[in-house]
Design a protein around this motif. Sequence first.
Motif, PDB file in Angstrom:
ATOM      1  N   TRP A  19       0.724  -1.080   0.150  1.00  0.00           N
ATOM      2  CA  TRP A  19      -0.003  -0.230   0.048  1.00  0.00           C
ATOM      3  C   TRP A  19       0.874   1.088   0.039  1.00  0.00           C
ATOM      4  O   TRP A  19       0.664   2.270  -0.799  1.00  0.00           O
ATOM      5  N   ILE A  20       2.017   1.392   0.643  1.00  0.00           N
ATOM      6  CA  ILE A  20       2.726   2.208   0.747  1.00  0.00           C
ATOM      7  C   ILE A  20       3.645   2.561  -0.698  1.00  0.00           C
ATOM      8  O   ILE A  20       3.495   3.775  -1.110  1.00  0.00           O
ATOM      9  N   ARG A  21       3.869   1.419  -1.166  1.00  0.00           N
ATOM     10  CA  ARG A  21       4.559   1.604  -2.415  1.00  0.00           C
ATOM     11  C   ARG A  21       3.443   2.323  -3.531  1.00  0.00           C
ATOM     12  O   ARG A  21       3.821   3.172  -4.517  1.00  0.00           O
ATOM     13  N   TYR A  22       2.208   1.911  -3.260  1.00  0.00           N
ATOM     14  CA  TYR A  22       1.190   2.303  -4.316  1.00  0.00           C
ATOM     15  C   TYR A  22       1.012   3.699  -4.091  1.00  0.00           C
ATOM     16  O   TYR A  22       0.554   4.455  -5.073  1.00  0.00           O
ATOM     17  N   CYS A  25       3.401   5.666  -5.913  1.00  0.00           N
ATOM     18  CA  CYS A  25       3.163   5.638  -7.431  1.00  0.00           C
ATOM     19  C   CYS A  25       2.207   6.842  -7.672  1.00  0.00           C
ATOM     20  O   CYS A  25       2.328   7.486  -8.558  1.00  0.00           O
ATOM     21  N   GLU A  26       1.221   7.104  -6.677  1.00  0.00           N
ATOM     22  CA  GLU A  26      -0.059   8.037  -7.173  1.00  0.00           C
ATOM     23  C   GLU A  26       0.851   9.220  -7.083  1.00  0.00           C
ATOM     24  O   GLU A  26       0.703  10.399  -7.818  1.00  0.00           O
ATOM     25  N   ARG A  27       1.918   9.479  -6.054  1.00  0.00           N
ATOM     26  CA  ARG A  27       2.504  10.779  -5.889  1.00  0.00           C
ATOM     27  C   ARG A  27       3.685  10.920  -7.002  1.00  0.00           C
ATOM     28  O   ARG A  27       3.930  12.155  -7.563  1.00  0.00           O
ATOM     29  N   PHE A  28       4.050   9.900  -7.555  1.00  0.00           N
ATOM     30  CA  PHE A  28       5.212   9.871  -8.829  1.00  0.00           C
ATOM     31  C   PHE A  28       4.346  10.496 -10.035  1.00  0.00           C
ATOM     32  O   PHE A  28       4.812  11.159 -10.630  1.00  0.00           O
ATOM     33  N   ALA A  29       3.093  10.034 -10.095  1.00  0.00           N
ATOM     34  CA  ALA A  29       2.269  10.375 -11.307  1.00  0.00           C
ATOM     35  C   ALA A  29       1.988  11.930 -11.036  1.00  0.00           C
ATOM     36  O   ALA A  29       1.774  12.528 -12.090  1.00  0.00           O
ATOM     37  N   ARG A  30       1.786  12.554  -9.726  1.00  0.00           N
ATOM     38  CA  ARG A  30       1.504  13.865  -9.828  1.00  0.00           C
ATOM     39  C   ARG A  30       2.768  14.617  -9.816  1.00  0.00           C
ATOM     40  O   ARG A  30       2.522  16.003  -9.705  1.00  0.00           O
ATOM     41  N   LYS A  33       8.329  15.452  -5.387  1.00  0.00           N
ATOM     42  CA  LYS A  33       9.681  15.050  -5.225  1.00  0.00           C
ATOM     43  C   LYS A  33       9.888  13.939  -4.358  1.00  0.00           C
ATOM     44  O   LYS A  33       9.156  13.762  -3.716  1.00  0.00           O
ATOM     45  N   THR A  34      11.136  13.376  -4.545  1.00  0.00           N
ATOM     46  CA  THR A  34      11.505  12.026  -3.900  1.00  0.00           C
ATOM     47  C   THR A  34      11.490  12.605  -2.255  1.00  0.00           C
ATOM     48  O   THR A  34      11.124  11.775  -1.485  1.00  0.00           O
ATOM     49  N   ALA A  35      12.099  13.341  -2.127  1.00  0.00           N
ATOM     50  CA  ALA A  35      12.216  13.943  -0.620  1.00  0.00           C
ATOM     51  C   ALA A  35      10.855  14.174   0.163  1.00  0.00           C
ATOM     52  O   ALA A  35      10.851  13.456   1.349  1.00  0.00           O
ATOM     53  N   VAL A  36      10.003  14.635  -0.631  1.00  0.00           N
ATOM     54  CA  VAL A  36       8.837  14.982   0.122  1.00  0.00           C
ATOM     55  C   VAL A  36       7.863  13.533   0.327  1.00  0.00           C
ATOM     56  O   VAL A  36       7.298  13.394   1.342  1.00  0.00           O
ATOM     57  N   ILE A  37       7.961  12.944  -0.764  1.00  0.00           N
ATOM     58  CA  ILE A  37       7.361  11.363  -0.622  1.00  0.00           C
ATOM     59  C   ILE A  37       8.029  10.726   0.565  1.00  0.00           C
ATOM     60  O   ILE A  37       7.126  10.106   1.501  1.00  0.00           O
ATOM     61  N   ALA A  38       9.370  10.622   0.631  1.00  0.00           N
ATOM     62  CA  ALA A  38       9.919   9.653   1.541  1.00  0.00           C
ATOM     63  C   ALA A  38       9.817  10.177   3.001  1.00  0.00           C
ATOM     64  O   ALA A  38       9.419   9.440   3.781  1.00  0.00           O
ATOM     65  N   LYS A  39       9.406  11.597   3.058  1.00  0.00           N
ATOM     66  CA  LYS A  39       9.184  12.106   4.474  1.00  0.00           C
ATOM     67  C   LYS A  39       7.699  11.912   4.772  1.00  0.00           C
ATOM     68  O   LYS A  39       7.639  11.289   5.983  1.00  0.00           O
ATOM     69  N   ASP A  40       6.714  12.043   3.882  1.00  0.00           N
ATOM     70  CA  ASP A  40       5.493  11.813   4.370  1.00  0.00           C
ATOM     71  C   ASP A  40       5.272  10.115   4.381  1.00  0.00           C
ATOM     72  O   ASP A  40       4.270   9.975   5.494  1.00  0.00           O
ATOM     73  N   ARG A  42       7.217   8.206   5.618  1.00  0.00           N
ATOM     74  CA  ARG A  42       8.575   7.380   6.629  1.00  0.00           C
ATOM     75  C   ARG A  42       9.094   6.457   6.016  1.00  0.00           C
ATOM     76  O   ARG A  42       9.336   5.376   6.827  1.00  0.00           O
ATOM     77  N   VAL A  43       9.879   6.585   4.964  1.00  0.00           N
ATOM     78  CA  VAL A  43      10.719   5.571   4.380  1.00  0.00           C
ATOM     79  C   VAL A  43      11.781   6.423   3.802  1.00  0.00           C
ATOM     80  O   VAL A  43      11.937   7.351   3.812  1.00  0.00           O
ATOM     81  N   SER A  44      13.163   5.883   3.387  1.00  0.00           N
ATOM     82  CA  SER A  44      14.174   6.386   2.952  1.00  0.00           C
ATOM     83  C   SER A  44      13.915   7.027   1.667  1.00  0.00           C
ATOM     84  O   SER A  44      13.302   6.438   0.718  1.00  0.00           O
ATOM     85  N   GLU A  45      14.806   7.892   1.353  1.00  0.00           N
ATOM     86  CA  GLU A  45      14.630   8.464  -0.154  1.00  0.00           C
ATOM     87  C   GLU A  45      15.357   7.553  -1.182  1.00  0.00           C
ATOM     88  O   GLU A  45      14.925   7.240  -2.302  1.00  0.00           O
ATOM     89  N   ARG A  46      16.312   6.615  -0.734  1.00  0.00           N
ATOM     90  CA  ARG A  46      16.832   5.674  -1.634  1.00  0.00           C
ATOM     91  C   ARG A  46      15.587   4.625  -1.868  1.00  0.00           C
ATOM     92  O   ARG A  46      15.683   4.305  -3.236  1.00  0.00           O
ATOM     93  N   SER A  47      14.791   4.267  -0.880  1.00  0.00           N
ATOM     94  CA  SER A  47      13.539   3.481  -1.375  1.00  0.00           C
ATOM     95  C   SER A  47      12.869   3.942  -2.423  1.00  0.00           C
ATOM     96  O   SER A  47      12.176   3.442  -3.305  1.00  0.00           O
ATOM     97  N   VAL A  48      12.301   5.161  -1.954  1.00  0.00           N
ATOM     98  CA  VAL A  48      11.460   6.023  -3.082  1.00  0.00           C
ATOM     99  C   VAL A  48      12.268   6.082  -4.248  1.00  0.00           C
ATOM    100  O   VAL A  48      11.564   5.893  -5.306  1.00  0.00           O
ATOM    101  N   GLU A  49      13.543   6.237  -4.416  1.00  0.00           N
ATOM    102  CA  GLU A  49      14.145   6.185  -5.807  1.00  0.00           C
ATOM    103  C   GLU A  49      14.075   5.148  -6.519  1.00  0.00           C
ATOM    104  O   GLU A  49      13.832   4.886  -7.765  1.00  0.00           O
ATOM    105  N   HIS A  50      14.352   3.814  -5.501  1.00  0.00           N
ATOM    106  CA  HIS A  50      14.225   2.636  -6.135  1.00  0.00           C
ATOM    107  C   HIS A  50      12.865   2.229  -6.776  1.00  0.00           C
ATOM    108  O   HIS A  50      12.520   1.852  -7.876  1.00  0.00           O
ATOM    109  N   TRP A  51      11.770   2.897  -6.148  1.00  0.00           N
ATOM    110  CA  TRP A  51      10.413   2.499  -6.694  1.00  0.00           C
ATOM    111  C   TRP A  51       9.921   3.265  -7.577  1.00  0.00           C
ATOM    112  O   TRP A  51       9.244   2.734  -8.599  1.00  0.00           O
ATOM    113  N   ARG A  52      10.719   4.538  -7.813  1.00  0.00           N
ATOM    114  CA  ARG A  52      10.382   5.279  -8.988  1.00  0.00           C
ATOM    115  C   ARG A  52      10.738   4.835 -10.220  1.00  0.00           C
ATOM    116  O   ARG A  52      10.097   4.766 -11.331  1.00  0.00           O
TER     117      ARG A  52
END
Length: 160
Positions: A19-22, A25-30, A33-40, A42-52
């Motif tokens: 669910w967190i990864r999905y 995804c919705e935020r990627f489509a909008r 930024k990676t840092a904002v998504i990671a903070k909101d 509560r995951v690492s920026e590296r994870s968000v970059e990998h998911w993106r």
Amino acid sequence: MRYAQGGGLTAEWRQLREWIRYEACERFARGEKTAVIAKDLRVSERSVEHWRRAWREGGMDALASTRPPKLPKLSDGQFAELEKELALGPAEHGWEDQRWTLARIRVLIAFKFQVDCSMAAVWRLLHRHGWSWQSPARRAVERDEHSVGLWKKDVWPQVE
């Protein structure tokens, strides 16, 4: 990855992580930024970059949860049977002393369930179900110090 309790993520936790990864995804489509998504989230920026990166290459399907990395060799029902056998003790299964070793448990699994597995797999199986290695205390609870003293005084000099 290793987890403190039980060796891995349960189905519920995998669903939550998915669910967190999905949500990411919705935020990627909008275009967030990676840092904002990671903070909101509560995951690492590296994870968000990998998911993106995975999202760009395969869409939302690329971020779906998969099965656990290593499926257990025995089902929960079979493990319950194994626990009953372990409770009987090693002597009941033909070993002279009262110590369960990984090698002995491996032999028991092979005999009882016709499943061949490595000692590492036996360890993972036991750990997944909350078992841990134990070593005996230095001295037995039922040790009689008086009798030991008498033996040292009377018998040991004769042995020497």
